[in-house]
Design a protein around this motif. Structure first.
Motif, PDB file in Angstrom:
ATOM      1  N   ARG A  21     -29.473 -10.305 -10.465  1.00  0.00           N
ATOM      2  CA  ARG A  21     -29.884  -9.124  -9.705  1.00  0.00           C
ATOM      3  C   ARG A  21     -31.297  -8.704 -10.095  1.00  0.00           C
ATOM      4  N   ARG A  22     -31.591  -8.769 -11.371  1.00  0.00           N
ATOM      5  CA  ARG A  22     -32.926  -8.400 -11.836  1.00  0.00           C
ATOM      6  C   ARG A  22     -33.988  -9.309 -11.224  1.00  0.00           C
ATOM      7  N   VAL A  25     -34.619  -8.227  -7.589  1.00  0.00           N
ATOM      8  CA  VAL A  25     -35.400  -6.985  -7.559  1.00  0.00           C
ATOM      9  C   VAL A  25     -36.867  -7.280  -7.873  1.00  0.00           C
ATOM     10  N   ARG A  26     -37.109  -8.090  -8.891  1.00  0.00           N
ATOM     11  CA  ARG A  26     -38.493  -8.398  -9.271  1.00  0.00           C
ATOM     12  C   ARG A  26     -39.218  -9.126  -8.143  1.00  0.00           C
ATOM     13  N   ARG A  29     -40.027  -6.626  -5.376  1.00  0.00           N
ATOM     14  CA  ARG A  29     -41.074  -5.683  -5.780  1.00  0.00           C
ATOM     15  C   ARG A  29     -42.452  -6.346  -5.757  1.00  0.00           C
ATOM     16  N   GLU A  57     -36.605   1.199  -5.021  1.00  0.00           N
ATOM     17  CA  GLU A  57     -36.026   0.197  -5.912  1.00  0.00           C
ATOM     18  C   GLU A  57     -34.585   0.538  -6.242  1.00  0.00           C
ATOM     19  N   ALA A  58     -34.288   1.848  -6.375  1.00  0.00           N
ATOM     20  CA  ALA A  58     -32.908   2.259  -6.631  1.00  0.00           C
ATOM     21  C   ALA A  58     -31.999   1.894  -5.457  1.00  0.00           C
ATOM     22  N   GLU A  61     -31.311  -1.805  -5.737  1.00  0.00           N
ATOM     23  CA  GLU A  61     -30.325  -2.031  -6.795  1.00  0.00           C
ATOM     24  C   GLU A  61     -28.919  -1.720  -6.289  1.00  0.00           C
ATOM     25  N   SER A  62     -28.783  -0.632  -5.544  1.00  0.00           N
ATOM     26  CA  SER A  62     -27.471  -0.246  -5.025  1.00  0.00           C
ATOM     27  C   SER A  62     -26.927  -1.270  -4.042  1.00  0.00           C
ATOM     28  N   ALA A  65     -25.794  -4.373  -5.964  1.00  0.00           N
ATOM     29  CA  ALA A  65     -24.668  -4.163  -6.874  1.00  0.00           C
ATOM     30  C   ALA A  65     -23.365  -3.844  -6.163  1.00  0.00           C
TER      31      ALA A  65
END
Length: 498
Positions: A21-22, A25-26, A29, A57-58, A61-62, A65
């Motif tokens: 997941r990280r 996101v990276r 971004r 970004e939140a 993430e949601s 996840a």
């Protein structure tokens, strides 16, 4: 030079199987990603899409996840409206940069979950996952697969560089009119994570009513059987998107007219133990391989329920023609239902023979050996078909006399089952069903092969059998072959299935 075609793999510096997941996101971004697209297959085997415009970004993430809710009753015929809510959660290993959107987007394939957070047992993707788990428990092996996607492109006829009817095999441009389309499709599929072996033109080509019908094929490399299904459905989605951009019609239909080559979706299989292939030993097929082939023979009459789920499928599977219909296997024999293709088992260094500057070596090519199920076509749901093949292979390991079955169903190298001189041999072999009604009956007869160890839920088998029987096509093939206008309309109604 970095040959990796997937932009996300290059940027993150790791194989897609290790995406987290990280990582997603990276990448989003750093690359200005504005949309996330979830894809998943319903009961028709085609990718569906749910799109998110990123707010923060939140928010990203949601999404990654928790996934999102979807209406299962609109995706699966056996889910009632009263319990229709399902979750879809993205599989990070499937992430790729969307090649079509006007806004930068990352796409991912998803798994279905029920209200209790468990993987949906009836979802084709989960059925395949369960089939592979049980196969490994029984055999200690992993199963890999690769598909061959044959397809026709239909476009206005051109006047120059024509090819003789049904003589298009491996033609080059300009005689092959859609080389550039195929090349672009392959590049996009590879960028989306598809492991492509090669592409080429196929036998089928003809003209009618001012249109050219040209057959081509894209073939993949062996990968984990679950990944193999993912890449087949993604490839179809990409190819159709591209065809729309080009302004041409593309179809995976198994048969589009009488007397012309049909399109299959052949599946090659390979087994590994601890990451190493176990297909050959000393240049001969291993016992594991012959047991799996025997499983295909034992389940052969019911496998078309998964691999040939439409009346047009059985217009391709016609006795005495190109596609195989007799339950047998052989080496390098395209008339057999299961073919063991050339596997580079000779000790000769062929490369050194045609390149005198190369020093002969003893390179091991055993990883190239596969065997091929040749009946299935592009109307099949890739997850269901591969799950059924996995169950059939496991059945071969669970059957005490499997090796005897393999011996009994073997036909010699060079024996053409379709040739009239081999009528007595063909008559001694079991035959594939001739229509969807017969396929449904064979599925119910063999249901234990698929439902054992909890792989295929009974409700799925029952629904599929009812769906197939509902075509009532026992006499349809003969009727369509005699009525060209009715056949044309039937093909037009079905051309975008699969």
């Amino acid at each position: 030079m970095n040959f990796e075609p997937n932009d996300m793999v290059r940027f993150l510096g790791k194989p897609s199987a290790k995406f987290t997941r990280r990582d997603i996101v990276r990448y989003c971004r750093k690359n200005g990603i504005k949309f996330i697209n979830f894809h998943y297959c319903g009961w028709d085997g085609r990718l569906k899409t749910l799109s998110f415009v990123l707010q923060s970004e939140a928010h990203l993430e949601s999404i990654l996840a928790s996934g999102e809710r979807v209406d299962g009753s609109s995706l699966f015929p056996f889910i009632e409206a009263g319990r229709s809510d399902l979750y879809v959660l993205p599989k990070f290993r499937t992430a790729f940069r969307n090649p079509f959107g006007e806004e930068p987007a990352v796409d991912m394939l998803c798994s279905f979950f029920d209200r209790d957070g468990g993987l949906l047992a009836e979802a084709p993707e989960q059925i395949l996952r369960k089939a592979h788990e049980e196969f490994t428990k029984v055999t200690g092996l992993k199963m890999e697969a690769m598909g061959e996607l044959e397809y026709y492109i239909i476009a206005p006829e051109e006047d120059n560089f024509k090819v003789a009817d049904q003589k298009g095999y491996h033609e080059s441009a300009p005689f092959n009119k859609f080389t550039a389309f195929r090349t672009e499709a392959m590049a996009l599929i590879a960028a989306a994570g598809g492991r492509i072996k090669y592409g080429h033109s196929e036998v089928g080509n003809f003209t009618a009513d001012g249109m050219i019908y040209e057959q081509n094929e894209i073939e993949f490399l062996p990968v984990d059987i679950e990944q193999a299904a993912d890449q087949l459905v993604t490839a179809k989605w990409i190819m159709r998107q591209l065809a729309r951009q080009w302004g041409v019609e593309l179809t995976f239909a198994p048969k589009i007219t009488v007397g012309k080559a049909g399109s299959g979706m052949h599946i090659h299989c390979r087994f590994t133990r601890d990451g190493r292939p176990v297909m050959t030993s000393g240049g001969e097929l291993t016992e594991e391989c012959r047991r799996a082939i025997a499983g295909y023979m034992l389940a052969g009459t019911s496998l078309p329920a998964f691999g040939n789920p439409h009346p047009l499928s059985f217009m391709r599977l016609v006795p005495h023609q190109e596609a195989p219909t007799s339950l047998c296997w052989s080496f390098s024999n395209r008339s057999a239902l299961v073919r063991v293709p050339l596997g580079w088992t000779s000790a000769t260094d062929m490369s050194a023979l045609c390149n005198p500057l190369e020093k002969p070596s003893k390179r091991d090519f055993s990883s190239k050996q596969t065997f091929e199920w040749r009946a299935s076509d592009g109307f099949a749901d890739a997850y269901m078909l591969l799950a059924a093949l996995c169950c059939a292979a496991r059945h071969g390991f669970e059957t005490p006399d499997a090796l005897a079955v393999a011996d009994r169903t073997y036909v010699g190298l060079g024996v053409n089952i379709h040739d009239a001189s081999n009528d007595s041999l063909r008559d001694s072999l079991e035959q594939l069903p001739a229509n969807c009604v017969e396929a449904a009956a064979e599925l119910l007869k063999d249901r234990d092969i698929y439902t054992s160890r909890g792989v295929f839920p009974d409700a799925v088998v029952d629904w599929l059998a009812g769906y197939l029987a509902g075509f009532r096509d026992a006499a349809l093939r003969e009727e369509l072959e005699k009525d060209s206008e009715r056949l044309r309309k039937f093909v037009e109604e079905s051309i975008d299935l699969g």
